[in-house]
Write a protein that holds these residues in place. Structure first.
Motif, PDB file in Angstrom:
ATOM      1  N   UNK A 796       0.954  -1.269   0.016  1.00 54.08           N
ATOM      2  CA  UNK A 796      -0.053  -0.050   0.027  1.00 54.08           C
ATOM      3  C   UNK A 796       1.019   1.301  -0.011  1.00 54.08           C
ATOM      4  N   UNK A 797       2.074   1.332   0.812  1.00 52.14           N
ATOM      5  CA  UNK A 797       2.917   2.263   0.702  1.00 52.14           C
ATOM      6  C   UNK A 797       3.625   2.651  -0.699  1.00 52.14           C
ATOM      7  N   UNK A 798       3.717   1.634  -1.364  1.00 47.60           N
ATOM      8  CA  UNK A 798       4.494   1.668  -2.608  1.00 47.60           C
ATOM      9  C   UNK A 798       3.453   2.350  -3.647  1.00 47.60           C
ATOM     10  N   UNK A 799       1.963   1.801  -3.480  1.00 50.16           N
ATOM     11  CA  UNK A 799       1.076   2.459  -4.343  1.00 50.16           C
ATOM     12  C   UNK A 799       0.992   3.898  -4.169  1.00 50.16           C
ATOM     13  N   UNK A 800       0.977   4.253  -2.842  1.00 51.83           N
ATOM     14  CA  UNK A 800       1.010   5.794  -2.394  1.00 51.83           C
ATOM     15  C   UNK A 800       2.060   6.492  -2.786  1.00 51.83           C
ATOM     16  N   UNK A 801       3.155   6.037  -2.810  1.00 56.93           N
ATOM     17  CA  UNK A 801       4.530   6.636  -3.339  1.00 56.93           C
ATOM     18  C   UNK A 801       4.495   6.928  -4.595  1.00 56.93           C
ATOM     19  N   UNK A 802       4.122   6.056  -5.398  1.00 58.83           N
ATOM     20  CA  UNK A 802       4.083   6.004  -6.909  1.00 58.83           C
ATOM     21  C   UNK A 802       3.113   6.774  -7.449  1.00 58.83           C
ATOM     22  N   UNK A 803       1.891   7.086  -6.904  1.00 52.24           N
ATOM     23  CA  UNK A 803       0.810   7.924  -7.063  1.00 52.24           C
ATOM     24  C   UNK A 803       1.558   9.548  -6.816  1.00 52.24           C
ATOM     25  N   UNK A 804       1.948   9.484  -5.454  1.00 48.38           N
ATOM     26  CA  UNK A 804       2.569  10.765  -5.334  1.00 48.38           C
ATOM     27  C   UNK A 804       3.509  11.533  -6.392  1.00 48.38           C
ATOM     28  N   UNK A 805       4.404  10.378  -6.499  1.00 53.07           N
ATOM     29  CA  UNK A 805       5.588  10.925  -7.552  1.00 53.07           C
ATOM     30  C   UNK A 805       5.018  11.005  -9.160  1.00 53.07           C
ATOM     31  N   UNK A 806       4.254  10.342  -9.409  1.00 54.59           N
ATOM     32  CA  UNK A 806       3.879  10.570 -10.748  1.00 54.59           C
ATOM     33  C   UNK A 806       2.762  11.852 -10.825  1.00 54.59           C
ATOM     34  N   UNK A 807       2.267  12.295  -9.712  1.00 59.02           N
ATOM     35  CA  UNK A 807       1.491  13.507  -9.572  1.00 59.02           C
ATOM     36  C   UNK A 807       2.282  14.880  -9.270  1.00 59.02           C
ATOM     37  N   UNK A 808       3.837  14.544  -9.259  1.00 58.64           N
ATOM     38  CA  UNK A 808       4.557  15.629  -9.103  1.00 58.64           C
ATOM     39  C   UNK A 808       5.007  15.828  -7.908  1.00 58.64           C
ATOM     40  N   UNK A 809       4.808  15.060  -6.809  1.00 58.09           N
ATOM     41  CA  UNK A 809       5.358  15.280  -5.528  1.00 58.09           C
ATOM     42  C   UNK A 809       6.805  15.060  -5.540  1.00 58.09           C
ATOM     43  N   UNK A 810       7.409  15.409  -4.293  1.00 60.37           N
ATOM     44  CA  UNK A 810       8.635  15.361  -4.095  1.00 60.37           C
ATOM     45  C   UNK A 810       9.167  14.328  -2.755  1.00 60.37           C
ATOM     46  N   UNK A 811      10.412  14.316  -2.909  1.00 58.45           N
ATOM     47  CA  UNK A 811      11.055  13.337  -1.758  1.00 58.45           C
ATOM     48  C   UNK A 811      10.216  13.453  -0.467  1.00 58.45           C
ATOM     49  N   UNK A 812      10.500  14.855  -0.132  1.00 60.21           N
ATOM     50  CA  UNK A 812       9.899  15.380   1.159  1.00 60.21           C
ATOM     51  C   UNK A 812       8.446  15.149   1.441  1.00 60.21           C
ATOM     52  N   UNK A 813       7.657  15.180   0.656  1.00 55.76           N
ATOM     53  CA  UNK A 813       6.215  14.897   0.768  1.00 55.76           C
ATOM     54  C   UNK A 813       5.950  13.427   0.682  1.00 55.76           C
ATOM     55  N   UNK A 814       6.638  12.726   0.214  1.00 56.62           N
ATOM     56  CA  UNK A 814       6.594  11.083   0.083  1.00 56.62           C
ATOM     57  C   UNK A 814       7.218  10.869   1.435  1.00 56.62           C
ATOM     58  N   UNK A 815       8.290  11.124   1.830  1.00 51.92           N
ATOM     59  CA  UNK A 815       9.050  10.797   3.274  1.00 51.92           C
ATOM     60  C   UNK A 815       7.761  11.030   4.241  1.00 51.92           C
ATOM     61  N   UNK A 816       7.254  12.279   4.318  1.00 53.62           N
ATOM     62  CA  UNK A 816       6.540  12.641   5.488  1.00 53.62           C
ATOM     63  C   UNK A 816       5.164  11.618   5.602  1.00 53.62           C
ATOM     64  N   UNK A 817       4.550  11.368   4.191  1.00 49.40           N
ATOM     65  CA  UNK A 817       3.521  10.636   4.156  1.00 49.40           C
ATOM     66  C   UNK A 817       3.726   9.221   4.678  1.00 49.40           C
ATOM     67  N   UNK A 818       4.931   8.563   4.353  1.00 48.30           N
ATOM     68  CA  UNK A 818       5.129   7.163   4.712  1.00 48.30           C
ATOM     69  C   UNK A 818       6.080   7.143   6.182  1.00 48.30           C
ATOM     70  N   UNK A 819       6.637   8.310   6.785  1.00 48.07           N
ATOM     71  CA  UNK A 819       7.277   8.302   7.655  1.00 48.07           C
ATOM     72  C   UNK A 819       8.739   7.746   7.491  1.00 48.07           C
TER      73      UNK A 819
END
Length: 951
Positions: A796-819
């Motif tokens: 589930x974390x992987x799917x979230x990270x991929x969606x954020x990444x494709x949607x223009x998100x950056x490392x800080x946002x992905x890291x905060x989202x997944x802890x």
């Protein structure tokens, strides 16, 4: 100077270049910024002029150029001195009669020996009784011009081909470069005179910074001028080097009419790459990308007449070597009389590799010439009551070349305050000394502090923490004084967007330094490299990624350790290979930027290793990664007394299975897609014997190779019998993965007929959650990733990270989202998602395409692996990347701006014209919407669109 004039007058300096060089180095000391003020009674300008002149006569024209550019013609009253300075700094802006003569030689190739120097000789004789100063100047000038008449760009090229028309465009192009090229380095001249322009396989071995890239440019130009429909393949094992060549070599060649394309990254060619790749004269590619291209265009390799193999020592590399070796194995048997140019600065057995490629002992071209001098220094503790350290310079030489720099670190330079209680103590840890040495050496020029790994107390991050501590708590220490303050703000703004404002890189910028390693994406690495290249950052802490073929103006390298972490080795550490250290230290002292480089070794445990490096003893030969793989598997089986069989091999652990996968893929790549069962054994055996590994193996090793390849090729029999081998080969995947994909994926699913949004839930569910995530090999990779990076990433974390990444998100946002910590996020995105998932998706999509005759993939599905790789979500953004814009911040914002302007994306070429024609409006809209460094990237990118020969 008396000895120098004696050598010049007698014309003996040609036989005593080393002595002349020593005199030049001595004179240079009196002219250096931090030293000249200590001397009185020295005419600084004359001293500088003579030092530069002697460097030129000693064959160090790059050093002569540097010194000459430290002053101006206005500092001299004598017209002869002004002309000498103009010559050495390659500036003919005056209209004197001497410059007129020189311009005729340079621009027209009108070289009549002794005509020009003869005139100067007569002036010299006339000055003998009138002015001793002028006589001395003319004596120096006469020697300089005599050397120039016999050794310049025209004379060297005419010896190979005396056609003025053939060389004029190349010479004019070089004369107009930012740093004009009037002559070749001795290393380059030797390569030309030894036949590098002849139609034969040869290998170049010359030190880093000795001009290999310029020789490659000359080879390409020469072949193109002889045959304008020629096709040349330039293989580079690093994306960083491919990117640098795109912005340097490709731009330069485009001005000479050579059409070029640079491809790297991803395991499927994009639509634009497929359409343009056949139209170029020069294709620059990583080996793995070219192999992916071959899956789509099976016969493309046969179109290339010349193959340039850069950074050839990477044939041994764990992650790149196998592809490189197997690709060369196939290329050398595809076409008769194909020419290979194999390039490496550090392979001791380069003659073996050259012969394997079809060359001869006579076609190995080696040179020890280095356009800048390189010195080594060991840090030793002083024998005194006060704690201090001195540098032992050139410790393997005798005096006077070996000398000591006492009190290099001494007294207050070793004091550091405790941030909690203010108590002052002495720096004593190895990490602390490495940082203190780097800070002290920063006063003489740019510094790279090398760490053998990224994390841990002795890695990059540990050194970064120590650097911050010393910058904050050591009195008088500041790196920001070397930087443009506004530029530091630009860097901080940029990195805050990418990583968030709390990341260690942002904290580093505030102190005036940066760090660089392989977890960073290519765009970020280039921002860091640009900061060093522009001298806006004086110090960088790095792993060997900064030595991967990229040219940077580093004055001094400090080696924190020659031992890197390896959990498979006793004690968890292994000594870095001598040849890899040789490649690293070669980055110190770049030609045209420095007259010398310095390598400092603070740790006495490393002294013996560095002595081996200096004396070039125990340098490891290149065997080929396939050879190394076989050695590991054989040792494993021998230890357990197992006989080689497919059953035994299939039960090996995960890491050894990955090695077997690489062998399986190598066999698949070696075979024709029309291979029959009857041909299989003989064809595999014949291809195996064509590899570098087999070429260098002994009898027992050859037997092991043959047995292993034979039993692994037997696993292909069912695939061949079922007429599926074409699918397997062109999918670019391993046999294990191919079989898993065939089981888990329904290629008749309706989703394949829809031009889906990359973020569409149905598509994400099909390709990821119900597809890739169910593959056993993928599950094993995820477990391994979590163990290695000490995290607990779920599907589930992987799917979230991929969606954020494709949607223009950056490392800080992905890291905060997944802890996650930033280093974990970087590895998750740049390694696991952008490689593991991207390659799986590419293989699946390719298999669908191959499985369905007369089927054309919807463009969004076709591009989806590339979207994953680059973190974009539409064809317009991907086209910007393919054109050469590799700044993701800029790409995402440019996409929005183009939509605002009403641009409807149709194809690559229409977009390219649109961008260039409306560049002013685009740049006005972009201003203020992205960090300044991204804005500058876009400006440079749009300017390059004018080059029609860059496809």
């Amino acid at each position: 100077m008396a000895r120098a004039f004696e050598l010049i007058k007698s014309k003996a300096y040609l036989q005593y270049e080393d002595e002349l060089l020593s005199i030049a180095k001595g004179l240079e000391i009196f002219s250096l910024k931090n030293k000249k003020d200590f001397f009185t009674g020295v005419n600084q300008n004359n001293n500088l002029l003579y030092a530069a002149g002697l460097y030129y006569l000693a064959d160090y024209s790059a050093s002569a150029y540097i010194l000459a550019n430290l002053t101006s013609k206005d500092a001299y009253t004598n017209e002869i001195d002004k002309f000498i300075l103009g010559f050495l700094k390659r500036d003919l802006s005056d209209e004197s009669y001497l410059e007129y003569e020189l311009k005729a030689i340079l621009t027209k190739g009108s070289i009549r020996k002794r005509l020009f120097s003869g005139k100067i000789s007569r002036l010299k004789e006339a000055a003998f009784d009138e002015s001793y100063d002028e006589y001395c100047s003319l004596l120096l000038l006469e020697a300089i011009i005599e050397k120039f008449e016999s050794d310049n760009i025209w004379t060297t090229l005419f010896e190979q081909n005396n056609s003025l028309a053939h060389w004029r465009p190349f010479v004019e192009h070089n004369l107009n470069k930012k740093v004009p090229i009037w002559n070749f380095f001795p290393s380059q001249k030797k390569a030309i005179e030894s036949g590098v322009l002849e139609n034969k396989t040869c290998s170049l071995q010359m030190p880093t910074s000795a001009g290999k890239s310029s020789i490659a440019e000359l080879i390409i130009y020469d072949e193109f001028t002889k045959n304008q429909s020629c096709k040349i393949l330039y293989l580079v094992p690093f994306r960083a080097l491919a990117s640098e060549l795109k912005s340097s070599l490709v731009v330069s060649l485009s001005e000479l009419g050579v059409k070029s394309k640079t491809i790297y990254g991803g395991s499927l060619p994009t639509a634009e790459e497929k359409s343009s790749i056949n139209d170029v004269n020069l294709l620059i590619s990583t080996p793995e990308k070219f192999m992916a291209i071959e899956d789509v265009f099976p016969d493309i390799a046969k179109t290339f007449s010349t193959i340039i193999c850069d950074e050839g020592h990477l044939l041994d590399d764990e992650s790149r070597g196998l592809d490189y070796e197997l690709l060369l194995s196939r290329l050398k048997e595809d076409v008769k009389d194909r020419r290979f140019i194999f390039i490496s600065a550090i392979i001791p057995n380069i003659a073996t590799v050259n012969n394997w490629l079809g060359g001869t002992d006579a076609s190995v071209i080696s040179s020890l010439y280095r356009p800048t001098l390189l010195e080594f220094a060991f840090l030793n503790k002083m024998e005194s009551r006060t704690v201090g350290y001195y540098l032992d310079i050139n410790p393997t030489y005798k005096k006077p070349f070996n000398y000591q720099l006492y009190r290099f670190l001494y007294g207050n330079e070793l004091n550091i305050a405790n941030p909690k209680n203010g108590k002052v103590s002495k720096i004593s840890s190895q990490k602390g000394l490495c940082v203190a040495v780097s800070l002290k050496a920063a006063n003489i020029g740019s510094i790279a502090l090398f760490a053998p790994h990224k994390r841990g107390n002795t890695g990059v991050e540990g050194l970064v923490a120590e650097m911050i501590s010393q910058c904050d708590y050591r009195e008088g220490v500041s790196l920001t004084k070397f930087s443009n303050k506004k530029y530091l703000t630009y860097l901080e703004d940029y990195f805050s967007v990418v990583f968030g404002n709390k990341y260690l890189l942002v904290e580093s910028v505030k102190r005036g330094f940066l760090f660089h390693h392989g977890d960073f994406p290519q765009g970020v690495r280039e921002i860091i490299e640009d900061a060093i290249r522009s001298s806006n950052i004086r110090l960088v802490i790095c792993t060997n990624t900064l030595a991967e073929g990229v040219n940077l103006p580093i004055r001094t390298i400090v080696i924190a350790s020659t031992k890197r972490f390896n959990p498979e080795m006793p004690g968890n550490y292994e000594t870095i290979k001598i040849r890899d250290l040789k490649n690293l230290v070669g980055r110190a002292g770049r030609a045209g930027k420095e007259t010398k480089g310095l390598v400092i070794i603070p740790n006495s445990d490393d002294f013996n290793t560095i002595r081996n490096l200096i004396e070039e003893t125990n340098v490891e030969p290149v065997k080929g990664h396939l050879y190394n793989v076989i050695k590991i598997i054989t040792a494993y089986l021998k230890k357990r007394r197992l006989k080689i069989s497919n059953e035994v091999l299939d039960d090996l652990g995960t890491e050894l299975q990955l090695l077997l996968d690489s062998i399986d893929i190598s066999i698949i790549d070696l075979l024709s897609e029309k291979i029959s069962v009857e041909e299989l054994k003989n064809v595999v055996n014949a291809h195996l014997k064509n590899t570098l590994s087999f070429y260098q193996s002994d009898i027992d090793e050859k037997q092991t190779l043959e047995t292993l390849f034979e039993i692994r090729s037997e696993k292909l029999l069912p695939i061949i019998e079922n007429n599926e081998f074409r699918l397997l080969k062109n999918s670019g995947t391993s046999l294990r993965m191919y079989e898993e994909i065939r089981i888990h994926f329904d290629f008749e699913d309706q989703v394949w007929n829809e031009d889906v949004d990359p973020l569409d839930d149905q598509w994400i569910g099909y390709i990821l959650e119900d597809g890739i995530f169910k593959l056993e090999q993928f599950k094993a990779e995820l477990i391994s990733f979590n163990e290695t990076n000490k995290c607990e990433i779920t599907l589930k974390d992987l799917t979230t990270a991929i969606v954020v990444w494709l949607d223009g998100g950056w490392y800080g946002e992905i890291g905060d989202t997944l802890g996650l910590e930033t280093y974990q996020t970087l590895r998750l995105v740049n390694s696991f998602i952008c490689y593991n998932i991207q390659t799986r998706a590419a293989s699946i999509i390719r298999l669908k395409e191959l499985n369905t005759p007369n089927y054309e993939l919807p463009i969004q599905i076709f591009n989806w692996p590339s979207y994953i790789q680059f973190g974009v979500a539409n064809a317009l953004q991907l086209s910007l990347i393919e054109m050469g814009l590799n700044d993701r911040i800029a790409i995402l914002e440019m996409s929005d701006i183009l939509n605002e302007m009403g641009h409807e994306f149709v194809d690559y070429n229409i977009l390219k014209s649109y961008l260039y024609n409306l560049r002013q409006e685009i740049m006005e809209r972009l201003s203020g919407r992205v960090p300044f460094l991204s804005y500058e990237k876009v400006s440079s990118f749009i300017e390059q669109l004018q080059y029609r020969n860059i496809l």
